[in-house]
Design a protein around this motif. Structure first.
Motif, PDB file in Angstrom:
ATOM      1  N   ILE A 294       0.832  -1.008   0.050  1.00 44.11           N
ATOM      2  CA  ILE A 294       0.077  -0.142   0.172  1.00 44.11           C
ATOM      3  C   ILE A 294       0.966   1.289  -0.049  1.00 44.11           C
ATOM      4  O   ILE A 294       1.841   1.335   0.705  1.00 44.11           O
ATOM      5  CB  ILE A 294      -1.130  -0.074   1.271  1.00 44.11           C
ATOM      6  N   LYS A 295       0.755   2.165  -0.910  1.00 43.38           N
ATOM      7  CA  LYS A 295       1.348   3.365  -1.036  1.00 43.38           C
ATOM      8  C   LYS A 295       0.733   4.650  -1.793  1.00 43.38           C
ATOM      9  O   LYS A 295      -0.665   4.202  -2.193  1.00 43.38           O
ATOM     10  CB  LYS A 295       2.932   3.056  -1.998  1.00 43.38           C
ATOM     11  N   GLY A 296       1.229   5.380  -1.745  1.00 38.33           N
ATOM     12  CA  GLY A 296       0.499   6.678  -2.395  1.00 38.33           C
ATOM     13  C   GLY A 296      -0.507   7.344  -1.848  1.00 38.33           C
ATOM     14  O   GLY A 296      -0.880   7.285  -0.559  1.00 38.33           O
ATOM     15  N   GLN A 298      -3.421   5.430  -1.672  1.00 34.39           N
ATOM     16  CA  GLN A 298      -3.988   4.280  -0.816  1.00 34.39           C
ATOM     17  C   GLN A 298      -3.613   4.520   0.467  1.00 34.39           C
ATOM     18  O   GLN A 298      -4.239   4.344   1.463  1.00 34.39           O
ATOM     19  CB  GLN A 298      -3.471   3.061  -1.412  1.00 34.39           C
ATOM     20  N   ALA A 299      -2.162   4.664   0.720  1.00 30.62           N
ATOM     21  CA  ALA A 299      -1.406   4.822   2.194  1.00 30.62           C
ATOM     22  C   ALA A 299      -2.297   6.038   2.827  1.00 30.62           C
ATOM     23  O   ALA A 299      -2.429   5.792   3.994  1.00 30.62           O
ATOM     24  CB  ALA A 299      -0.218   4.693   2.085  1.00 30.62           C
ATOM     25  N   LEU A 341      -9.759   3.213  -5.071  1.00 29.28           N
ATOM     26  CA  LEU A 341      -8.306   3.274  -5.367  1.00 29.28           C
ATOM     27  C   LEU A 341      -7.386   1.963  -5.169  1.00 29.28           C
ATOM     28  O   LEU A 341      -6.703   1.497  -6.195  1.00 29.28           O
ATOM     29  CB  LEU A 341      -7.691   4.143  -4.363  1.00 29.28           C
ATOM     30  N   TRP A 342      -7.809   1.120  -4.188  1.00 23.70           N
ATOM     31  CA  TRP A 342      -7.563  -0.200  -3.862  1.00 23.70           C
ATOM     32  C   TRP A 342      -7.643  -1.012  -5.098  1.00 23.70           C
ATOM     33  O   TRP A 342      -6.913  -1.952  -5.608  1.00 23.70           O
ATOM     34  CB  TRP A 342      -7.618  -0.579  -2.741  1.00 23.70           C
ATOM     35  N   THR A 347      -2.552   4.921  -7.189  1.00 26.04           N
ATOM     36  CA  THR A 347      -1.743   5.437  -6.176  1.00 26.04           C
ATOM     37  C   THR A 347      -1.307   6.948  -6.502  1.00 26.04           C
ATOM     38  O   THR A 347      -0.989   7.653  -5.456  1.00 26.04           O
ATOM     39  CB  THR A 347      -0.275   4.648  -6.093  1.00 26.04           C
ATOM     40  N   THR A 348      -1.437   7.440  -7.433  1.00 26.88           N
ATOM     41  CA  THR A 348      -0.996   8.956  -7.935  1.00 26.88           C
ATOM     42  C   THR A 348      -2.064   9.547  -8.638  1.00 26.88           C
ATOM     43  O   THR A 348      -3.013   9.153  -8.958  1.00 26.88           O
ATOM     44  CB  THR A 348       0.339   8.903  -8.484  1.00 26.88           C
ATOM     45  N   ASP A 351      -2.383   8.690 -12.225  1.00 32.85           N
ATOM     46  CA  ASP A 351      -3.324   7.209 -12.534  1.00 32.85           C
ATOM     47  C   ASP A 351      -4.712   7.906 -12.628  1.00 32.85           C
ATOM     48  O   ASP A 351      -5.436   7.470 -13.464  1.00 32.85           O
ATOM     49  CB  ASP A 351      -3.097   6.471 -11.599  1.00 32.85           C
TER      50      ASP A 351
END
Length: 446
Positions: A294-296, A298-299, A341-342, A347-348, A351
Motif C-alpha cells: 500500500i503506497k501513495g 492508498q496509504a 483506489l485499492w 496510487t498517484t 493514474d
C-alpha cells in the motif's frame, strides 16, 4: 386539517434533449392540464382561474407573460397541493378554501389555476401558479421561510376560519441531514459536540470547570451576562451552536443539574451519543501469496480512515483535532474512495487523470453510438422494433450512467486528496505535541 406541499415546475429540456421539443411548455402545460382535468375533478364547477380568462387559456396567457418580460428559463411555475382529512370538508368547501388560498397569496400579482380533485377519499386542491408576475415581471421564489410563514400560515388561517382542525407542531424540528444521520446511526457534528460535553461533564466538578475544559479543548465559549444563550464554537467550526439547540440534557440548566447530581453521587439518565462501528467476520484462510504494498494515495486514505474510525469506537478515543473528528460524517465517502483506489491499483494523481481522460472518451463514444438509436426508434413503423430499440437505448444509458458515476468519483478523489493530506498532517502534529507533553510530565515525576 390541511396539509400543504410545493413542487417546483422546472425546465426539462436539458434532461430530455432528444424527446422534448419545448420542455418549458410541456412541463407547465402538463401541470395545468392535470390540475384542471375533468376526469379528476368530475365537475368543471370545481376548477377556477385567477387573473386568467379561463382554465383553457391559462397556459397561453402565462406563456404570453413570460414572453413579454423575457423570462422563460429557470423555474417556470409552482404546483401547490392542499390536502384535507377524509370526510372533513365538502367538495364545495374544499374548492372555496383553495380559491381563497390562491387569492390571498397570489391574487394581486400572478396568474393561477385551481382544481379540486374528488377521485380519492381525501379531497385536495391543486394550485398551479405562473412564476412570472404579470404586473412587473418579477419571479416568485419559494423558500423554507416563505413556505412556513406564508403558505402554511395562510392555509392554517383559512382552516381555522372554516372551523377545521390544524396541525400543531410538537418540539423543535431538525435539519433533514441530521435527522437521517441519527436514524441510520451515523455521527453528525452536533452528536460529536454532545459526546464531548458528556465527557467533560464526567471530568468536571462545577459548571465553571466544565466551561474551562471546553475552552482547553479548543472550543470558543460565549457565556457573557449580556447574552441570552450560551454558545459554543468547535475548533475549526464555521458557526457557533447554542447549547439549548443540542436537545434535552444539554441546555445550561440541564448541564448544571447533571453536575449537581454528579457531585451528590447520583446520576441523571441522559441519552448520550455512542457510535458503534460495523463488525465483519471473514470465513476461510488468509491467502499466503505476496501481499500488494500500500503506497501513495492508498496509504494516505488508509491512515485517514484509521483516524476517523478510531475517533468514536473506543471509550477513550485518540486525541485528534476537531476538524478531523467532524469528518466522521463523511466516513463512508472516504471509505468508498479508498476501496476504489485499492481495487483499481491507483496510487498517484497521474493514474486518476489518465482514468478520467479514458472515461470521458468512453462516455463521448457511447453517446455518439446511442444517437442513431433514437432516430431509428422514431422512424420505426412496428411496435416490436420500437421496443427493441428502447431496450438497447436503456442498456446503453445504464452503461453510460455507470461510467459517469465512476468519473464523478475520480474527480471527487482529486478534490479530496489535499483535504485528507492536510487533516492527517494536522493530526500527526497534534499527536507529536501530546507525546512531548507526556514525556515532560513523566520526566518531572521521575
Amino acid at each position: 386539517m390541511a396539509i400543504t406541499k410545493i413542487i417546483a415546475i422546472r425546465d426539462r429540456l436539458d434532461k430530455r434533449v432528444n424527446y422534448a421539443v419545448n420542455g418549458e411548455k410541456t412541463t407547465l402545460d402538463t401541470g395545468i392540464t392535470y390540475a384542471a382535468n375533468p376526469e379528476k375533478t368530475e365537475q368543471l364547477f370545481f376548477t377556477s382561474a385567477i387573473n386568467c380568462e379561463s382554465c383553457e387559456t391559462a397556459y397561453t396567457e402565462m406563456q404570453a407573460t413570460k414572453s413579454r418580460f423575457g423570462k422563460k428559463g429557470g423555474v417556470v411555475g409552482y404546483h401547490f397541493i392542499q390536502s384535507f382529512a377524509p370526510g372533513e370538508v365538502t367538495p364545495e368547501q374544499a374548492h372555496a378554501i383553495g380559491v381563497a388560498f390562491a387569492q390571498r397569496l397570489f391574487g394581486d400579482r400572478y396568474e393561477v389555476v385551481i382544481g379540486t380533485h374528488l377521485d380519492k377519499a381525501h379531497l385536495h386542491n391543486h394550485v398551479v401558479v405562473n412564476s412570472v408576475s404579470f404586473v412587473d415581471g418579477k419571479k416568485y421564489h419559494s423558500s423554507p421561510g416563505s413556505y412556513y410563514f406564508e403558505v402554511r400560515r395562510t392555509s392554517d388561517t383559512l382552516c381555522r376560519e372554516n372551523d377545521l382542525s390544524t396541525i400543531t407542531p410538537q418540539g423543535k424540528g431538525k435539519h433533514y441531514a441530521e435527522w437521517k444521520a441519527e436514524n441510520t446511526g451515523k455521527p453528525t457534528i452536533r452528536s460529536i459536540i454532545r459526546g464531548d460535553i458528556d465527557r467533560f461533564i464526567g471530568e468536571a466538578y462545577t459548571y465553571e470547570t466544565f466551561l474551562m475544559l471546553l475552552r482547553r479543548r479548543g472550543y470558543v465559549v460565549q457565556n457573557r451576562p449580556d447574552r441570552k444563550y450560551v454558545t459554543v464554537l468547535p475548533p475549526g467550526g464555521k458557526r457557533a451552536i447554542r447549547l439549548d439547540s443540542l436537545g434535552e440534557g444539554y441546555t445550561e440548566q440541564d448541564i448544571r443539574r447533571r453536575l449537581a447530581a454528579q457531585r451528590e453521587g447520583g446520576t441523571l439518565t441522559i441519552q448520550t451519543f455512542t457510535y458503534t462501528g460495523r463488525r465483519y467476520r471473514i470465513k476461510g484462510r488468509r491467502p499466503t501469496g505476496t501481499q500488494r504494498k500500500i503506497k501513495g494515495f492508498q496509504a494516505l486514505y488508509l491512515r485517514y480512515l484509521y483516524l476517523l474510525r478510531g475517533t468514536h469506537r473506543k471509550k477513550n478515543f485518540r486525541r485528534v483535532p476537531f476538524s478531523v473528528r467532524q469528518e466522521v460524517v463523511r466516513l463512508e465517502r472516504y471509505d468508498r474512495q479508498f476501496r476504489y483506489l485499492w481495487a483499481n491499483g491507483m496510487t498517484t494523481a497521474e493514474d486518476l487523470e489518465q482514468r478520467i481522460a479514458a472515461l470521458e472518451r468512453e462516455i463521448y463514444n457511447g453517446e455518439q453510438q446511442r444517437k442513431p438509436l433514437y432516430r431509428e426508434r422514431r422512424d420505426a413503423e412496428d411496435e416490436a422494433h420500437k421496443t427493441q430499440c428502447s431496450a438497447e437505448i436503456d442498456r446503453q444509458t445504464a452503461a453510460l450512467w455507470e461510467k459517469r458515476r465512476e468519473l464523478a468519483l475520480c474527480r471527487r478523489i482529486l478534490e479530496d486528496v489535499p483535504v485528507v493530506s492536510q487533516q492527517v498532517q494536522q493530526a500527526e502534529a497534534e499527536r507529536r505535541e501530546e507525546m512531548k507533553k507526556e514525556a515532560r510530565k513523566h520526566e518531572y515525576q521521575r
